[in-house]
Design a protein around this motif. Structure first.
Motif, PDB file in Angstrom:
ATOM      1  N   MET A 200     -33.842  22.172 -12.968  1.00 15.11           N
ATOM      2  CA  MET A 200     -32.784  23.062 -12.594  1.00 15.11           C
ATOM      3  C   MET A 200     -32.185  22.296 -11.471  1.00 15.11           C
ATOM      4  N   ILE A 201     -30.959  22.579 -11.168  1.00 10.64           N
ATOM      5  CA  ILE A 201     -30.253  22.036  -9.945  1.00 10.64           C
ATOM      6  C   ILE A 201     -29.774  23.305  -9.278  1.00 10.64           C
ATOM      7  N   TYR A 202     -29.756  23.140  -7.866  1.00 10.41           N
ATOM      8  CA  TYR A 202     -29.438  24.277  -6.716  1.00 10.41           C
ATOM      9  C   TYR A 202     -28.341  23.799  -6.238  1.00 10.41           C
ATOM     10  N   GLY A 203     -27.449  24.513  -5.808  1.00 14.86           N
ATOM     11  CA  GLY A 203     -26.350  23.948  -4.700  1.00 14.86           C
ATOM     12  C   GLY A 203     -25.251  25.095  -4.807  1.00 14.86           C
ATOM     13  N   ASN A 204     -24.522  25.096  -3.696  1.00 21.74           N
ATOM     14  CA  ASN A 204     -23.396  25.738  -3.447  1.00 21.74           C
ATOM     15  C   ASN A 204     -22.181  25.245  -4.213  1.00 21.74           C
ATOM     16  N   LYS A 205     -20.968  25.572  -4.058  1.00 25.67           N
ATOM     17  CA  LYS A 205     -19.861  24.629  -4.731  1.00 25.67           C
ATOM     18  C   LYS A 205     -19.667  23.389  -4.254  1.00 25.67           C
ATOM     19  N   ARG A 206     -19.864  23.273  -2.850  1.00 20.33           N
ATOM     20  CA  ARG A 206     -19.897  21.869  -2.341  1.00 20.33           C
ATOM     21  C   ARG A 206     -20.982  20.879  -2.898  1.00 20.33           C
ATOM     22  N   ASP A 207     -21.885  21.418  -2.858  1.00 16.08           N
ATOM     23  CA  ASP A 207     -23.190  20.709  -3.221  1.00 16.08           C
ATOM     24  C   ASP A 207     -23.183  20.157  -4.897  1.00 16.08           C
ATOM     25  N   ILE A 208     -22.359  21.171  -5.712  1.00 10.09           N
ATOM     26  CA  ILE A 208     -22.349  21.068  -7.328  1.00 10.09           C
ATOM     27  C   ILE A 208     -21.114  19.851  -7.216  1.00 10.09           C
ATOM     28  N   ALA A 209     -20.047  20.092  -6.580  1.00  9.31           N
ATOM     29  CA  ALA A 209     -19.025  19.121  -6.468  1.00  9.31           C
ATOM     30  C   ALA A 209     -19.473  17.791  -6.471  1.00  9.31           C
ATOM     31  N   ARG A 210     -20.570  17.424  -5.548  1.00 10.32           N
ATOM     32  CA  ARG A 210     -21.025  16.139  -5.284  1.00 10.32           C
ATOM     33  C   ARG A 210     -21.721  15.559  -6.419  1.00 10.32           C
ATOM     34  N   LEU A 211     -22.071  16.117  -7.355  1.00 12.45           N
ATOM     35  CA  LEU A 211     -22.791  15.523  -8.506  1.00 12.45           C
ATOM     36  C   LEU A 211     -21.725  15.479  -9.892  1.00 12.45           C
ATOM     37  N   ASP A 212     -21.874  14.580 -10.589  1.00 16.89           N
ATOM     38  CA  ASP A 212     -21.287  14.553 -11.931  1.00 16.89           C
ATOM     39  C   ASP A 212     -21.990  14.958 -12.955  1.00 16.89           C
ATOM     40  N   MET A 213     -21.718  16.523 -12.977  1.00 12.51           N
ATOM     41  CA  MET A 213     -22.487  17.198 -13.981  1.00 12.51           C
ATOM     42  C   MET A 213     -22.395  16.764 -15.484  1.00 12.51           C
ATOM     43  N   SER A 214     -21.463  16.158 -15.675  1.00 17.04           N
ATOM     44  CA  SER A 214     -21.581  15.639 -17.236  1.00 17.04           C
ATOM     45  C   SER A 214     -22.883  14.526 -17.600  1.00 17.04           C
ATOM     46  N   ARG A 215     -23.497  13.981 -16.174  1.00 14.48           N
ATOM     47  CA  ARG A 215     -24.440  13.238 -16.513  1.00 14.48           C
ATOM     48  C   ARG A 215     -25.797  14.300 -16.683  1.00 14.48           C
ATOM     49  N   LEU A 216     -25.448  15.618 -16.139  1.00 12.93           N
ATOM     50  CA  LEU A 216     -26.713  16.671 -16.001  1.00 12.93           C
ATOM     51  C   LEU A 216     -26.486  17.507 -17.087  1.00 12.93           C
ATOM     52  N   GLU A 217     -25.988  17.292 -18.265  1.00 11.34           N
ATOM     53  CA  GLU A 217     -25.557  18.053 -19.304  1.00 11.34           C
ATOM     54  C   GLU A 217     -26.793  19.017 -19.777  1.00 11.34           C
ATOM     55  N   GLY A 218     -26.798  20.229 -20.072  1.00 10.41           N
ATOM     56  CA  GLY A 218     -28.099  20.798 -20.392  1.00 10.41           C
ATOM     57  C   GLY A 218     -28.975  21.356 -19.532  1.00 10.41           C
ATOM     58  N   ILE A 219     -28.855  21.072 -18.173  1.00 10.08           N
ATOM     59  CA  ILE A 219     -29.726  21.350 -17.142  1.00 10.08           C
ATOM     60  C   ILE A 219     -28.884  22.658 -16.471  1.00 10.08           C
ATOM     61  N   ASP A 220     -29.703  23.824 -16.376  1.00  8.06           N
ATOM     62  CA  ASP A 220     -29.092  24.933 -15.822  1.00  8.06           C
ATOM     63  C   ASP A 220     -29.151  24.714 -14.211  1.00  8.06           C
ATOM     64  N   VAL A 221     -27.842  25.496 -13.748  1.00  6.54           N
ATOM     65  CA  VAL A 221     -27.620  25.449 -12.285  1.00  6.54           C
ATOM     66  C   VAL A 221     -28.064  26.748 -11.781  1.00  6.54           C
ATOM     67  N   TRP A 222     -28.596  26.741 -10.621  1.00  8.23           N
ATOM     68  CA  TRP A 222     -28.909  27.903  -9.482  1.00  8.23           C
ATOM     69  C   TRP A 222     -27.871  27.858  -8.423  1.00  8.23           C
ATOM     70  N   PHE A 223     -27.057  28.680  -8.401  1.00  6.16           N
ATOM     71  CA  PHE A 223     -25.883  28.750  -7.699  1.00  6.16           C
ATOM     72  C   PHE A 223     -25.755  29.482  -6.534  1.00  6.16           C
ATOM     73  N   ALA A 224     -25.522  29.067  -5.242  1.00  3.93           N
ATOM     74  CA  ALA A 224     -25.561  29.611  -3.827  1.00  3.93           C
ATOM     75  C   ALA A 224     -24.084  29.962  -3.422  1.00  3.93           C
ATOM     76  N   GLU A 225     -23.706  31.240  -3.308  1.00  6.15           N
ATOM     77  CA  GLU A 225     -22.711  31.721  -2.734  1.00  6.15           C
ATOM     78  C   GLU A 225     -22.920  33.106  -1.919  1.00  6.15           C
ATOM     79  N   TYR A 226     -22.696  33.234  -0.695  1.00  4.23           N
ATOM     80  CA  TYR A 226     -22.827  34.469  -0.028  1.00  4.23           C
ATOM     81  C   TYR A 226     -21.489  35.351   0.381  1.00  4.23           C
ATOM     82  N   GLY A 227     -21.825  36.585   0.822  1.00  2.00           N
ATOM     83  CA  GLY A 227     -20.639  37.293   1.091  1.00  2.00           C
ATOM     84  C   GLY A 227     -19.741  37.206   0.290  1.00  2.00           C
ATOM     85  N   VAL A 228     -19.826  37.538  -1.012  1.00  2.00           N
ATOM     86  CA  VAL A 228     -18.613  37.646  -2.043  1.00  2.00           C
ATOM     87  C   VAL A 228     -19.401  38.943  -3.207  1.00  2.00           C
TER      88      VAL A 228
END
Length: 266
Positions: A200-228
């Motif tokens: 699994m991949i962890y990160g906030n929006k900035r961390d995820i944007a730093r990856l080419d997620m098309s290369r990680l297709e099929g791998i779930d994401v654990w998304f971090a975002e606070y205060g919303v």
């Protein structure tokens, strides 16, 4: 008179065409570019509810979420029976980390204690590794370290690759390109998957944007975002880390709070 070759005639015709296109009023027809389709979340966020600073998610009047935390040695010793009694269903335990400056790999001081205590209390478990890999070879080294520490243990949740900057310092991996970060993530996840665990991949929006997620297709994401009140990530994720200052019985320090969204077919 010399004959002009067909090739030269074609070249001259092309040059004339480009010259005409450059004249005012002589531009060719505009080609409409297809618009990117708007992202549509698989979740109906009207089903999110918050009570006592904790989120739940429901569909059709049925709760379709689990409550979770993630912990490391920074939480100290934990009373896992108290954690389970406080409504926590799952936990991600930090298994280790790589130093952000010197690059050494460390086992989390409370890893074994946390894994044993959480399992005995009936908590569903996953693990995460805080990476500072700068090459695919280092990412594979990190994955091998994780696998060695797991010693074949069964997990209910994935093995997570957590690669993010460390605030306040200049980290060894801070200046990697998007392509380099992606190669490292792929190397780690492939090694973990080959051993029979789910990555699994962890990160906030900035961390995820730093990856080419098309290369990680099929791998779930654990998304971090606070205060919303509603997560705003424009990509699919299965876990949302919504706070870093949660309060849970049995834990003396603030702790990260998470919600897992259960797929309809599960």
């Amino acid at each position: 008179m010399h004959r002009t070759s067909t090739r030269l005639l074609c070249a001259a015709a092309c040059a004339l065409a480009f010259a005409l296109l450059a004249l005012p009023g002589c531009s060719g027809p505009e080609v409409e570019q297809p618009e990117e389709p708007a992202y549509v979340s698989p979740y109906d966020w009207s089903g999110l509810a918050k009570e006592n600073s904790r989120f739940t998610y429901s569909e059709g009047g049925k709760i379709r979420s689990l409550a979770g935390i993630d912990v490391s040695e920074h939480q100290g010793s934990i009373d896992w029976n108290a954690v389970a009694s406080d409504g926590i269903d799952f936990a991600f335990v930090r298994i280790g980390n790589r130093g952000a400056t010197e690059g050494s790999i460390y086992l989390d001081k409370h890893y074994e204690e946390n894994m044993a205590g959480a399992a005995k209390a009936g908590i569903l478990l996953g693990v995460y590794f805080f990476s500072q890999a700068i090459t695919p070879e280092e990412a594979e080294e990190e994955a091998d370290f994780v696998l060695s520490a797991l010693r074949g243990a069964e997990l209910s949740f994935p093995v997570v690759y957590d690669h993010e900057p460390v605030s306040g310092i200049e980290g060894r991996a801070d200046k990697l390109s998007r392509a380099e970060r992606t190669e490292n993530a792929v190397a780690f996840c492939e090694r973990i998957s080959a051993a029979g665990y789910e990555p699994m991949i962890y990160g906030n929006k900035r961390d995820i944007a730093r990856l080419d997620m098309s290369r990680l297709e099929g791998i779930d994401v654990w998304f971090a975002e606070y205060g919303v009140e509603t997560p705003s990530g424009q990509f699919d994720f299965t876990i949302w880390q919504y706070a870093s200052d949660g309060t849970v019985a049995g834990i003396a320090t603030p702790v990260d709070m998470n919600i897992l969204f259960i797929a309809e077919d599960q």
